[in-house]
Write a protein that holds these residues in place. Structure first.
Motif, PDB file in Angstrom:
ATOM      1  N   LYS A  20      87.476   1.343  25.965  1.00 48.10           N
ATOM      2  CA  LYS A  20      87.038   0.230  25.742  1.00 48.10           C
ATOM      3  C   LYS A  20      86.052   0.161  24.446  1.00 48.10           C
ATOM      4  CE  LYS A  20      87.055  -2.076  29.754  1.00 48.10           C
ATOM      5  NZ  LYS A  20      86.628  -3.375  30.296  1.00 48.10           N
ATOM      6  N   GLY A  21      86.255   1.290  23.547  1.00 50.21           N
ATOM      7  CA  GLY A  21      85.508   1.543  22.517  1.00 50.21           C
ATOM      8  C   GLY A  21      86.292   1.218  21.176  1.00 50.21           C
ATOM      9  N   ASP A  22      85.790   1.492  20.138  1.00 51.55           N
ATOM     10  CA  ASP A  22      86.532   1.078  18.818  1.00 51.55           C
ATOM     11  C   ASP A  22      87.285   2.265  18.263  1.00 51.55           C
ATOM     12  OD1 ASP A  22      85.093  -1.414  18.620  1.00 51.55           O
ATOM     13  OD2 ASP A  22      83.508  -0.279  17.728  1.00 51.55           O
ATOM     14  N   ASP A  23      87.890   3.098  19.137  1.00 46.62           N
ATOM     15  CA  ASP A  23      88.565   4.073  18.742  1.00 46.62           C
ATOM     16  C   ASP A  23      89.703   3.765  17.675  1.00 46.62           C
ATOM     17  OD1 ASP A  23      88.269   4.339  21.792  1.00 46.62           O
ATOM     18  OD2 ASP A  23      88.388   6.543  21.121  1.00 46.62           O
ATOM     19  N   VAL A  24      90.640   2.803  17.957  1.00 41.59           N
ATOM     20  CA  VAL A  24      91.623   2.222  17.036  1.00 41.59           C
ATOM     21  C   VAL A  24      91.503   0.920  16.790  1.00 41.59           C
ATOM     22  CG1 VAL A  24      93.120   4.345  17.658  1.00 41.59           C
ATOM     23  CG2 VAL A  24      93.180   2.185  18.652  1.00 41.59           C
ATOM     24  N   LYS A  25      90.489   0.248  16.650  1.00 41.88           N
ATOM     25  CA  LYS A  25      90.457  -1.091  16.905  1.00 41.88           C
ATOM     26  C   LYS A  25      90.409  -1.399  15.080  1.00 41.88           C
ATOM     27  CE  LYS A  25      89.227  -2.391  20.872  1.00 41.88           C
ATOM     28  NZ  LYS A  25      90.312  -2.693  21.915  1.00 41.88           N
ATOM     29  N   HIS A  26      90.376  -0.526  14.289  1.00 43.85           N
ATOM     30  CA  HIS A  26      90.653  -0.915  13.045  1.00 43.85           C
ATOM     31  C   HIS A  26      92.131  -0.813  12.567  1.00 43.85           C
ATOM     32  CE1 HIS A  26      90.538   3.442  13.167  1.00 43.85           C
ATOM     33  NE2 HIS A  26      91.149   3.538  11.930  1.00 43.85           N
ATOM     34  N   ILE A  27      93.037  -0.286  13.494  1.00 50.11           N
ATOM     35  CA  ILE A  27      94.440  -0.266  13.345  1.00 50.11           C
ATOM     36  C   ILE A  27      95.141  -1.245  14.232  1.00 50.11           C
ATOM     37  CG2 ILE A  27      96.355   1.360  13.454  1.00 50.11           C
ATOM     38  CD1 ILE A  27      94.545   3.551  13.005  1.00 50.11           C
ATOM     39  N   THR A  28      94.725  -1.176  15.665  1.00 47.84           N
ATOM     40  CA  THR A  28      95.566  -2.174  16.456  1.00 47.84           C
ATOM     41  C   THR A  28      94.889  -2.791  17.618  1.00 47.84           C
ATOM     42  OG1 THR A  28      97.276  -1.896  18.288  1.00 47.84           O
ATOM     43  CG2 THR A  28      95.858   0.132  18.091  1.00 47.84           C
ATOM     44  N   ASP A  29      95.182  -4.040  18.014  1.00 51.24           N
ATOM     45  CA  ASP A  29      94.547  -4.779  18.857  1.00 51.24           C
ATOM     46  C   ASP A  29      94.921  -4.377  20.350  1.00 51.24           C
ATOM     47  OD1 ASP A  29      92.908  -6.259  16.882  1.00 51.24           O
ATOM     48  OD2 ASP A  29      94.415  -7.710  16.448  1.00 51.24           O
ATOM     49  N   LEU A  30      95.820  -3.768  20.476  1.00 51.46           N
ATOM     50  CA  LEU A  30      96.424  -3.328  21.842  1.00 51.46           C
ATOM     51  C   LEU A  30      95.626  -2.440  22.580  1.00 51.46           C
ATOM     52  CD1 LEU A  30     100.197  -2.913  20.740  1.00 51.46           C
ATOM     53  CD2 LEU A  30      99.273  -4.861  22.156  1.00 51.46           C
ATOM     54  N   PRO A  31      95.660  -2.122  23.826  1.00 53.81           N
ATOM     55  CA  PRO A  31      94.835  -1.241  24.511  1.00 53.81           C
ATOM     56  C   PRO A  31      95.310  -0.008  24.328  1.00 53.81           C
ATOM     57  CG  PRO A  31      95.825  -3.002  26.146  1.00 53.81           C
ATOM     58  CD  PRO A  31      96.374  -3.244  24.714  1.00 53.81           C
ATOM     59  N   PHE A  32      94.421   1.023  24.348  1.00 50.37           N
ATOM     60  CA  PHE A  32      94.374   2.438  23.825  1.00 50.37           C
ATOM     61  C   PHE A  32      93.948   3.301  24.934  1.00 50.37           C
ATOM     62  CE2 PHE A  32      92.978   6.201  21.543  1.00 50.37           C
ATOM     63  CZ  PHE A  32      93.788   6.479  20.788  1.00 50.37           C
ATOM     64  N   ILE A  33      94.818   4.303  25.323  1.00 49.76           N
ATOM     65  CA  ILE A  33      94.519   5.118  26.445  1.00 49.76           C
ATOM     66  C   ILE A  33      94.292   6.510  25.680  1.00 49.76           C
ATOM     67  CG2 ILE A  33      95.754   3.962  28.154  1.00 49.76           C
ATOM     68  CD1 ILE A  33      98.306   5.496  27.766  1.00 49.76           C
TER      69      ILE A  33
END
Length: 181
Positions: free
Chosen positions: A70-83
């Motif tokens: 729910k953090g910003d792990d890859v928000k700079h790359i993708t808007d999709l959910p990240f596991i």
């Protein structure tokens, strides 16, 4: 044998720390700089409270875990959910627990609960079996990068979990999964 999928709770933190630490031994041996490889109890507790950390219990014992960030792990790359932080108890590997938990999160959480068309995760080419395992499960590399920290080439992988929704979102040449840098 009974199996239960559920959100982790704070009282699960010690068990999850041991499970993840043991499961990530190869990551440490390869000297990959992944936060979960050397995770401490406080980080596990933060993960449980700040993200959606799911577990699979078999006969009342946690045998696998995975986190929906729910953090910003890859928000700079993708808007999709990240596991992330996917791990199976080393004594229980090869019994299908990891696959069942991943299937459940992809379908029940990512597709049904969130209504997302796809899910993403990251891995490194340096790891001997993770990239091929995810590719066999339908994940495809959509972005390659070298973080410059000795990990070598990393990949952001995507798996489409709702083809109709994905096609609707990407009709007309729009590509919202990867942001332009």
């Amino acid at each position: 044998m009974s199996e239960q999928f559920r959100l982790a709770e704070l009282h699960d933190a010690e068990r999850l720390q041991v499970l993840i630490f043991e499961a990530y031994a190869t990551i440490r041996e390869l000297e990959l700089h992944w936060p979960a490889a050397n995770v401490n109890l406080e980080q596990i507790q933060e993960n449980i409270t700040q993200n959606e950390c799911y577990v699979l219990e078999a006969d009342g014992t946690i045998v696998a875990t995975i986190t929906l960030s729910k953090g910003d792990d890859v928000k700079h790359i993708t808007d999709l959910p990240f596991i992330k932080w996917f791990a199976v108890d080393t004594a229980e590997q090869g019994k299908g627990y990891g696959g069942r938990l991943l299937d459940w999160v992809e379908s029940r959480i990512i597709r049904d609960k969130l209504g997302a068309s796809a899910v993403t995760l990251g891995t490194a080419e340096k790891h001997p079996w993770l990239l091929p395992m995810y590719e066999r499960r339908g994940y495809k590399s959509i972005y390659s990068f070298d973080p410059g920290n000795g990990d070598g080439v990393g990949h952001l992988l995507r798996k489409i979990v709702n083809l109709e929704l994905f096609e609707q979102a990407h009709s007309g040449g729009r590509e919202e999964a990867i942001k332009q840098h």
